[in-house]
Structure formats: C-alpha cells, structure tokens
Design a protein around this motif. Structure first.
Motif, PDB file in Angstrom:
ATOM      1  N   MET A   1       0.876  -1.145   0.032  1.00  0.00           N
ATOM      2  CA  MET A   1      -0.008  -0.077   0.009  1.00  0.00           C
ATOM      3  C   MET A   1       0.859   1.336   0.011  1.00  0.00           C
ATOM      4  SD  MET A   1      -3.386  -0.519  -0.094  1.00  0.00           S
ATOM      5  CE  MET A   1      -3.814   1.076   0.591  1.00  0.00           C
TER       6      MET A   1
ATOM      7  N   TRP B   1      -1.062   7.944   7.233  1.00  0.00           N
ATOM      8  CA  TRP B   1      -1.698   6.532   7.286  1.00  0.00           C
ATOM      9  C   TRP B   1      -2.845   6.785   8.548  1.00  0.00           C
ATOM     10  CZ3 TRP B   1      -2.934   4.067   3.256  1.00  0.00           C
ATOM     11  CH2 TRP B   1      -2.029   3.936   2.264  1.00  0.00           C
TER      12      TRP B   1
ATOM     13  N   ARG C   1     -11.014   6.204   2.881  1.00  0.00           N
ATOM     14  CA  ARG C   1     -11.590   5.955   1.350  1.00  0.00           C
ATOM     15  C   ARG C   1     -12.944   6.499   1.095  1.00  0.00           C
ATOM     16  NH1 ARG C   1     -14.344   2.419  -1.578  1.00  0.00           N
ATOM     17  NH2 ARG C   1     -15.006   1.107   0.151  1.00  0.00           N
TER      18      ARG C   1
ATOM     19  N   LEU D   1      -8.837   7.887  -2.251  1.00  0.00           N
ATOM     20  CA  LEU D   1      -8.374   7.872  -1.030  1.00  0.00           C
ATOM     21  C   LEU D   1      -7.813   9.231  -0.696  1.00  0.00           C
ATOM     22  CD1 LEU D   1      -7.239   6.060   0.966  1.00  0.00           C
ATOM     23  CD2 LEU D   1      -5.219   6.157  -0.023  1.00  0.00           C
TER      24      LEU D   1
ATOM     25  N   ILE E   1      -8.506  -2.207   0.784  1.00  0.00           N
ATOM     26  CA  ILE E   1      -7.954  -1.154   1.026  1.00  0.00           C
ATOM     27  C   ILE E   1      -8.457  -0.803   2.657  1.00  0.00           C
ATOM     28  CG2 ILE E   1      -7.808   1.406   0.965  1.00  0.00           C
ATOM     29  CD1 ILE E   1      -7.417   0.995  -2.157  1.00  0.00           C
TER      30      ILE E   1
END
Length: 328
Positions: free
Chosen positions: A146, A157, A162, A167, A199
């Motif tokens: 990812m 992160w 999403r 994203l 994801i």
C-alpha cells in the motif's frame, strides 16, 4: 493574533496563523534547551544569547527556523506587554549573529535511511513475509504494498479515509507553505470492489494495531522494528518505513509529470520530489498507473519551471529547430 502581533512590532507577518503557532512551538524547544543548560528561568534575551553561542550544534536549516521562531516569540511577547520595546530590539540585534552551523559530522538519522531498493530485494522481502505464518508479517506485506502504491508519509496513514474510488490523506507538512493544501485526494480508477474492500481492511488493521500500541509514535517504532527484522530475515539491508515512500515516488516519476507527482506526494511545488527523493531510475520496472490525480487538483501545485530529463527530451523532440550554420 500572531500576524497582528508581529505587524504591530514592526516586523513582517508570517503567512498564516498556523505558521505563527508553529514558530512559537519551535521557540519553546529552544527555551527548554536553554533552561536545561542555564538553569532557572532565563529571560528571552538570555535564551537568545545562549542560542547564538550554540556553535556547531544545529544544521543551517534548523538555525534559520529557530531564528524566525525566536523573532516571532519576541513579537508576540511585546504585543502582550511582557517584553519592552528595547528588549525586543536587543533580541533582534542579537539574532543578527547566529551560531555557526554543524560541520561535517555524522549523518542525521533521516540521512541514513535507504532511498532505494533493488527489485530483487523487494521480491525477496515480500516472499519472505508471505511465506511466514505470523499475522504481523501478513500485515507488514500489506503495508509495504500500500505504501509503495500511494507513497504517503508514515504518519499520514493515521487519518487516511477511502471515499468511493478515492483515497483522502491529510497532508502532514502544511506549515511555511510546504503543502498544496490541508489534504490530497488520490483517485483509484479502475479498482474493483474487492480491491477497494482490501484497502478498507488494511486501514482497519492498521488502526487496530496503532490503538493496541497506545499511540501512533509507539506504533511507528514497532513498525520500524518489524520492517528491519523482516529485512534481516530476507537477507537484505534494512529498510525504514520512509524508504517505502522513496520507492513509491521514484516509481511514480516513471508514470507522471513532476507536477502530478508533487500533488500525489503532498508537496507545494514540483521541485521537492526531485531535490529530496529517489530518482526515477530507482523506481520499479514495468509499473502501471493504478492511482491518478484530477487536473484541477494538480493545478494547486506551484510549478518552478524545473523539468525532468525525460520532459526535456520530449519537449525537444516536438520543438522544431532551425539547422545550425556550418562554420569552417
């Protein structure tokens, strides 16, 4: 409030309120360091005096930041009536003679991080993780995949979300005009429902582990240790989590122009990626574009006019040139 304070003190205001707050926070770091070495509660002038004598302690960029931060703190204290005009003038005069920057000493931690990884090394690492029975290794393989695909900073992160085929990442470095905005939206065109759900599952697993460690800093230290240990088991030189951002960005340089890469990376201008990150030749071979950015978003990135070699060659190929005269 900060811009007003600096303006009333006769100094140039910072760009935003957030920048002023960041400067005061930086100045607090200098104050604490001075307190530890001087003892007691030194005045701002004493702190500045200590700072200007801290030779070969800071990098040039850090000295510039701390100078601006101490000037901002002085202006704010003057505006609040906690610092006399004469004292502020003395502070500013003292800062005109900054400390000598750090020499050619040992590299900083960030400079020791690998900026590239050979494809064979990456394959060996991924295969080692996938052949493991440890649940953490399966997660680590997902994290690597990812991060190379989207190449965010590790901290970004933490708040990733999403939204349909997109994203959304919160840009981590937004002070001093270093980002094109507070967030960036990465398009995920052509991804199947199963891939998008993958994801979602990754983000849930990441936050579950971060919560279990108590805070993001502890999780990041754990992640760095896991990645280092996995590299050693795979027989390759250790990588840091940030190395994966370098690899992903280098791969993106093979697919997109500099302005698009800058937007996808969260940079304010198109020069940062070429100056501070791995070159395109360090990217993965045969990569395909699985992410994209909308043109209106790419337009938020400031263009410096500095093009890559590939862009120069493409421009030259499509630009007619008159034949040069022969000189005997």
């Amino acid at each position: 409030m900060f811009a007003e304070a600096i303006s009333k003190a006769g100094k140039e205001p910072t760009r935003t309120e957030g920048t002023g707050i960041a400067y005061v926070a930086n100045a607090a770091c200098v104050v604490r360091a001075a307190q530890r070495e001087l003892g007691g509660r030194p005045t701002l002038l004493e702190v500045v005096g200590w700072f200007t004598q801290a030779h070969r302690r800071y990098q040039p960029s850090t000295i510039r930041q701390y100078k601006a931060s101490l000037k901002t703190l002085g202006a704010v204290l003057r505006h609040q009536g906690k610092l006399a005009e004469a004292e502020l003038a003395a502070v500013l005069q003292r800062l005109e003679t900054p400390p000598q920057p750090m020499g050619n000493g040992p590299k900083r931690t960030s400079a020791k991080k690998r900026r590239s990884i050979r494809p064979a090394e990456l394959r060996a690492l991924i295969m080692s993780l996938r052949n493991s029975d440890r649940e953490d290794d399966a997660f680590l393989a997902q994290y690597i995949g990812m991060t190379v695909m989207v190449f965010p900073r590790p901290i970004e992160w933490a708040n990733a979300q999403r939204d349909g085929q997109r994203l959304v990442l919160v840009n981590a470095k937004t002070t001093n005009g270093r980002a094109h905005g507070p967030t960036r939206t990465i398009e995920l065109p052509g991804m199947s429902r199963q891939q998008l759900e993958g994801i979602d599952a990754f983000l849930i697993a990441l936050r579950t582990r971060a919560d279990a460690k108590g805070n993001w800093q502890s999780f990041h230290r754990w992640l760095a240790r896991q990645l280092r240990a996995a590299c050693i088991r795979a027989g390759i030189a250790p990588l840091a989590p940030y190395s994966l951002r370098h690899l992903g960005m280098a791969s993106a340089k093979k697919l997109f122009d500099a302005q698009t890469v800058a937007y996808l990376a969260g940079h304010a201008c198109d020069r940062t990626a070429s100056s501070h990150y791995a070159p395109a030749r360090s990217g993965l071979k045969g990569v395909k574009a699985v992410i994209a950015a909308r043109p209106e978003n790419v337009g938020l990135v400031r263009v410096t006019g500095r093009a890559s070699r590939r862009e120069h060659l493409a421009r030259r190929e499509h630009t007619p040139h008159s034949p040069r005269p022969f000189v005997g």
